[in-house]
Structure formats: structure tokens, C-alpha cells
Design a protein around this motif. Structure first.
Motif, short mmCIF file in Angstrom:
data_model
loop_
_atom_site.label_atom_id
_atom_site.label_comp_id
_atom_site.label_asym_id
_atom_site.label_seq_id
_atom_site.Cartn_x
_atom_site.Cartn_y
_atom_site.Cartn_z
N GLY A 85 0.81 -1.21 0.00
CA GLY A 85 0.00 0.00 0.00
C GLY A 85 0.84 1.26 0.00
O GLY A 85 0.51 2.24 -0.69
N TYR A 86 1.93 1.25 0.75
CA TYR A 86 2.86 2.38 0.76
C TYR A 86 3.47 2.61 -0.62
O TYR A 86 3.54 3.73 -1.11
CB TYR A 86 3.95 2.10 1.80
N GLY A 87 3.90 1.53 -1.25
CA GLY A 87 4.50 1.66 -2.57
C GLY A 87 3.52 2.12 -3.63
O GLY A 87 3.85 2.94 -4.49
N LEU A 103 -5.98 -6.07 -9.11
CA LEU A 103 -6.03 -6.67 -7.78
C LEU A 103 -7.44 -6.62 -7.20
O LEU A 103 -7.91 -7.57 -6.57
CB LEU A 103 -5.07 -5.94 -6.83
N LEU A 104 -8.12 -5.51 -7.43
CA LEU A 104 -9.48 -5.38 -6.91
C LEU A 104 -10.43 -6.36 -7.61
O LEU A 104 -11.40 -6.83 -7.01
CB LEU A 104 -9.99 -3.95 -7.09
N LEU A 146 -5.58 -2.33 -0.45
CA LEU A 146 -6.40 -1.13 -0.69
C LEU A 146 -6.54 -0.31 0.59
O LEU A 146 -6.51 0.93 0.55
CB LEU A 146 -7.77 -1.56 -1.20
N LEU A 147 -6.71 -0.97 1.73
CA LEU A 147 -6.83 -0.27 3.01
C LEU A 147 -5.60 0.58 3.29
O LEU A 147 -5.71 1.77 3.64
CB LEU A 147 -7.05 -1.28 4.13
N PHE A 148 -4.41 0.02 3.13
CA PHE A 148 -3.18 0.76 3.38
C PHE A 148 -2.95 1.83 2.30
O PHE A 148 -2.42 2.91 2.61
CB PHE A 148 -1.99 -0.19 3.45
N SER A 152 -2.64 5.70 3.14
CA SER A 152 -1.40 6.40 2.77
C SER A 152 -1.66 7.72 2.06
O SER A 152 -0.79 8.59 2.01
CB SER A 152 -0.54 5.50 1.88
N ARG A 153 -2.86 7.89 1.50
CA ARG A 153 -3.18 9.14 0.82
C ARG A 153 -3.25 10.32 1.77
O ARG A 153 -3.07 11.47 1.35
CB ARG A 153 -4.51 8.99 0.07
#
Length: 265
Positions: A85-87, A103-104, A146-148, A152-153
Motif C-alpha cells: 500500500g505504501y508503494g 487486484l481489486l 487497498l486499506l493501506f 497512505s493518501r
């Protein structure tokens, strides 16, 4: 007075929500016949039910394997999905957006469609009947990525740029700055992952073919598989199986709510 109907409804809803838990706790102290008779008062057969459970089923082994699977899945899933998620957000590109969309789409594929290929793959690798085969498919889920990514936004990119100027590498930025700031999101992801892994039944039942290696949900099924079911013992086993998930959720409840809210924002 206008609020009275609302409070009355909430009171009934609270009682309806708590009653199954109360009945489970009370039934764990009663005999099988008393459970079938829907006795709502505590009994005196808790120790007897526990002795019967330990004598009939490998409770300690099931607890051990469930703990290994749940904790291992949680730790590895947090490490993999948080970095992903960070990346996805920090190194944002249009290509990553398209890959995230793929992925979704994986969320829409039912697990039953991938269960047989997964089993054959782990059978070829010689990992059938091991906790590794249960943990590996669950350490990277699109939902947690997706959560991370959404969380991260809200992370200030100016802090990352300042850290890079100060000479910190990406891994140091992730561990020293990003991880402490995103603790609520990590708590939310930990609760979701732990409860899912602890209560998982279908995949462990498929890949753990030996009865000597079983989790608590599998043990509960074995209790009901006989010709006669001791419902007092069964309710005690259900209570024991429910306690770890309840403790984890209650311990991280506040951070769980903050993490989910932050991810939605």
C-alpha cells in the motif's frame, strides 16, 4: 420524550445482540439436556464439561495450531500489505493504478474457484498438512492493500521528501516515520486479519488432511460429527474458540475505529 422510542429500540437491539453471547456462556456451565431445554441460568457443570472436552478432543493442539496460524498470518499480512500500500501511493504511477484495478478484480473471484488449484500447487510443493499452506494464501489480500493505500493518501508526502533530503532510505522512512503514524490503520488491519485467520474453516479443512493437525473451527466440527452431541461440551468449546478473537477486538477497538475511518477519508 421524543428520544424515548429511539432509546427503547436501542435497548432491545442491545439485548438481542448480547443474548447469544450470554446463552453461550451460560450453556457452557450446563449439561446437554439443560442446554436443549434452553436453561437461561448458570449451572454447575463447567468443570465437568471441560474435563469431557479435554478427554475427547485434542484441545491444546488445536489451540496451538490456531494461534500459530492466526499470529503468523497477521504478522506476515501486515508486513506485506503495508509495504504494498505504501508503494502504490508513494511511488504513484498510472501503471500502478491499472495493476491495482486488477487486484481489486481478484476480490470478485470466489475462493471456491481457486481452492483446487491452490491445493494442487501446495501438494506439488509438499506443503500439504502444514501450517505454512494455511498461512501463505492469506498474507496478501487485495482488501488490505487497498486499506493501506487509501490510508497512505492522508500521509504528508512533504515529510517523506524531507526525510529523503536528510539522507534516510525508503526502508528507514517506512519504519521510523510511516509505521508510527499509521498505527490505527495497522490496528484495523490486524483485527480484520486475526479474526479472519482465527475463524477460517474451509481452507484449513481442505489442506490439513490429518486429524492430528487441526484448528479450533475444525475441532468444533468434529464434536458435532458423532451420533450424540454433548451440547454443554460443545458450547464450552465455542466459548473457548471465541475468547481470543473477542480479546483482540476489545483491546484494539478504539484504534480499529480510527483506522477504518482514516482509510475511508
Amino acid at each position: 420524550m421524543q428520544k424515548v422510542p429511539g432509546y427503547v429500540f436501542l435497548a432491545f437491539a442491545a439485548v438481542a445482540s448480547v443474548f447469544p453471547l450470554y446463552f453461550m456462556v451460560v450453556s457452557a456451565t450446563n449439561t446437554s439436556n439443560e442446554v436443549l431445554a434452553s436453561k437461561l441460568l448458570p449451572g454447575t457443570h463447567l468443570l465437568e464439561n471441560f474435563q469431557t472436552l479435554v478427554g475427547a478432543q485434542p484441545l491444546g493442539t488445536a489451540l496451538w495450531y490456531s494461534a500459530i496460524i492466526a499470529v503468523g498470518t497477521t504478522v506476515l499480512a501486515l508486513a506485506v500489505t503495508s509495504i504494498a500500500g505504501y508503494g502504490f501511493e508513494v511511488f504513484h504511477t498510472k501503471a500502478k493504478d491499472r495493476f491495482m484495478a486488477l487486484l481489486l478484480l481478484a476480490i470478485m473471484i470466489p475462493f471456491a474457484a481457486t481452492m483446487i488449484p491452490l491445493f494442487r500447487m501446495f501438494a506439488d510443493l509438499g506443503l500439504v498438512n502444514s501450517w505454512i499452506a494455511v498461512v501463505l494464501p492469506a498474507i496478501s489480500t487485495p482488501f488490505l492493500v487497498l486499506l493501506f493505500r487509501q490510508a497512505s493518501r492522508s500521509f504528508p508526502h512533504e515529510v517523506i521528501e524531507a526525510a529523503r533530503i536528510d539522507g534516510l532510505k525508503e526502508l528507514q522512512i517506512f519504519l521510523r516515520i510511516y509505521l508510527p503514524t499509521m498505527r490505527p490503520t495497522f490496528a484495523a488491519a490486524a483485527v480484520i486479519t486475526f479474526m479472519t485467520a482465527w475463524n477460517n474453516f474451509l481452507w484449513p479443512k481442505v489442506v490439513l488432511v490429518n486429524n492430528d493437525v487441526q484448528t479450533l473451527p475444525m475441532l468444533l466440527t468434529n464434536i458435532q460429527a458423532g451420533y450424540v452431541t454433548d451440547y454443554g461440551m460443545l458450547m464450552l468449546a465455542v466459548l473457548i474458540a471465541s475468547l481470543p478473537a473477542m480479546v483482540v477486538f476489545l483491546a484494539l477497538q478504539k484504534s480499529f475505529a480510527e483506522g477504518i475511518t482514516g482509510a475511508i477519508k
